[in-house]
Design an enzyme around this catalytic site. Structure first.
Site, PDB file in Angstrom:
ATOM      1  N   TYR A   1       0.851  -1.187   0.000  1.00  0.00           N
ATOM      2  CA  TYR A   1       0.000   0.000   0.000  1.00  0.00           C
ATOM      3  C   TYR A   1       0.888   1.239   0.000  1.00  0.00           C
ATOM      4  CZ  TYR A   1      -3.069   3.664   1.849  1.00  0.00           C
ATOM      5  OH  TYR A   1      -3.751   4.839   2.046  1.00  0.00           O
ATOM      6  N   HIS A   2       0.534   2.233  -0.827  1.00  0.00           N
ATOM      7  CA  HIS A   2       1.358   3.434  -1.012  1.00  0.00           C
ATOM      8  C   HIS A   2       0.832   4.572  -0.153  1.00  0.00           C
ATOM      9  CE1 HIS A   2       3.844   6.441  -2.865  1.00  0.00           C
ATOM     10  NE2 HIS A   2       4.263   5.641  -3.822  1.00  0.00           N
ATOM     11  N   GLY A   3       1.649   5.053   0.798  1.00  0.00           N
ATOM     12  CA  GLY A   3       1.267   6.198   1.614  1.00  0.00           C
ATOM     13  C   GLY A   3       1.511   7.509   0.889  1.00  0.00           C
TER      14      GLY A   3
ATOM     15  N   GLU B   1      -2.694   6.523  -5.559  1.00  0.00           N
ATOM     16  CA  GLU B   1      -3.007   6.107  -4.194  1.00  0.00           C
ATOM     17  C   GLU B   1      -2.346   7.032  -3.183  1.00  0.00           C
ATOM     18  OE1 GLU B   1      -3.794   1.787  -3.153  1.00  0.00           O
ATOM     19  OE2 GLU B   1      -1.735   2.064  -2.463  1.00  0.00           O
TER      20      GLU B   1
END
Length: 333
Positions: free
Chosen positions: A132-134, A205
């Site tokens: 998951y990309h912050g 994202e």
């Protein structure tokens, strides 16, 4: 000086110098500059009163900064023998291990960084890590550092094209094996036995996801096709409280329009809060010749979503994430 006084001064001025002096005095009265000395006296008094208070608050912060620098130095010094050995083998291996040590120290100090499931990363051989990309993927930097230190391996990474256009980043990308992501190049890296990290959500994202942690992958399945072509397992990854460390204003209409129109990530990012970070690695999804790219992509997305559901309280809360620095209990369903 009154208005009548100014008028008489102007009328009585016999030469140019006297006239300019009168004009200056008239402007001084009109602008209220005559009170400037009183204002400066008040400011001087306030400065005299609040300077000790400012010093009282600033000095502890300077001490804390000094302590953090000391801890960081000790963190590096602890691994001096490893660093010396790395530099003897290869110049860039030494540089990578040095920077990995610095980033590992930063993560430990600022975020109390933990990684759970490192044993799922193979000591040898290829694997595709999907994460998951912050808003800023600082957790991925910590992960890369942990892989270098604990596994003695460099994990190759896929990044957006714009990263390669930032001045000075070319060398960094070369040393840490960052590529811009053609499928053929990704497959080649995996077939050569390397680890490869990729975020299907990417910049979109990073900009438009929020504290509810939605996965914005759309119909992207290229990463799944890469895993199929290379016949490698996929390891899902998620970091708890990532959106509480840094947040993006990308959901504002203007920044979304700029990105959709020009593909430029102009949305401001704010934060840097010292919240608790825990990275969780899920069980590897083995290569299955019976799955096509769409089916595998859906399976991987479900695996990452499962990590989010298991380890992240929704919506995320900055204060709660900060308080987690003081106790070690993670969310567990």
């Amino acid at each position: 000086m009154s208005d009548s006084g100014n008028q008489s001064c102007l009328m009585g001025a016999e030469d140019t110098l006297s006239f300019l002096v009168c004009v200056f005095r008239a402007l001084e009265d009109w602008a209220g500059l005559g009170q400037l000395e009183d204002y400066l006296s008040v400011l001087e008094y306030l400065l005299w009163v609040f300077t000790p208070l400012a010093i009282v608050f600033i000095l502890p912060f300077l001490i804390v900064i000094l302590l953090y620098l000391s801890i960081l130095f000790l963190h590096v010094y602890k691994r001096k023998n490893q660093l010396r050995e790395a530099y003897c083998n290869n110049l860039w291996d030494g540089a990578r291990k040095t920077l990995a040590t610095l980033w590992d120290g930063h993560g430990a100090i600022w975020h109390g960084y933990e990684i759970h499931g490192m044993e799922k990363i193979p000591d040898k051989g290829p694997a595709l890590i999907v994460y998951y990309h912050g808003a800023i993927p600082i957790d991925y930097y910590y992960f890369l550092a942990s892989v270098i230190i604990q596994k003695g391996r460099t994990c190759h990474s896929v990044a957006d094209h714009f990263l390669f256009k930032i001045p000075g980043f070319k060398l960094l990308c070369e040393v840490f094996s960052v590529i811009h992501g053609p499928q053929e190049e990704c497959v080649r890296a995996l077939k050569n036995g390397h680890l490869l990290g990729i975020s299907p959500g990417g910049v979109r994202e990073a900009l438009f996801s929020d504290e509810t942690y939605p996965l914005l992958w759309g119909k992207r399945k290229g990463f799944a096709q890469v895993a199929i072509d290379a016949q490698v397992p996929i390891i899902p990854m998620f970091t708890q409280n990532l959106r509480e460390g840094f947040r993006s204003l990308g959901n504002l209409r203007l920044y979304r329009w700029v990105y959709e129109r020009f593909r430029f990530p102009a949305a401001p990012v704010y934060g840097g809060f010292p919240v608790k970070f825990r990275t969780f690695l899920g069980d590897p999804i083995p290569y299955d010749p019976n799955l096509n790219a769409a089916e595998l992509a859906e399976k991987v997305q479900q695996a990452v979503q499962s990590l989010i559901d298991q380890h992240q309280q929704i919506p995320g809360n900055i204060l709660r994430a900060l308080l987690e620095r003081f106790h070690s209990k993670a969310k567990d369903h």
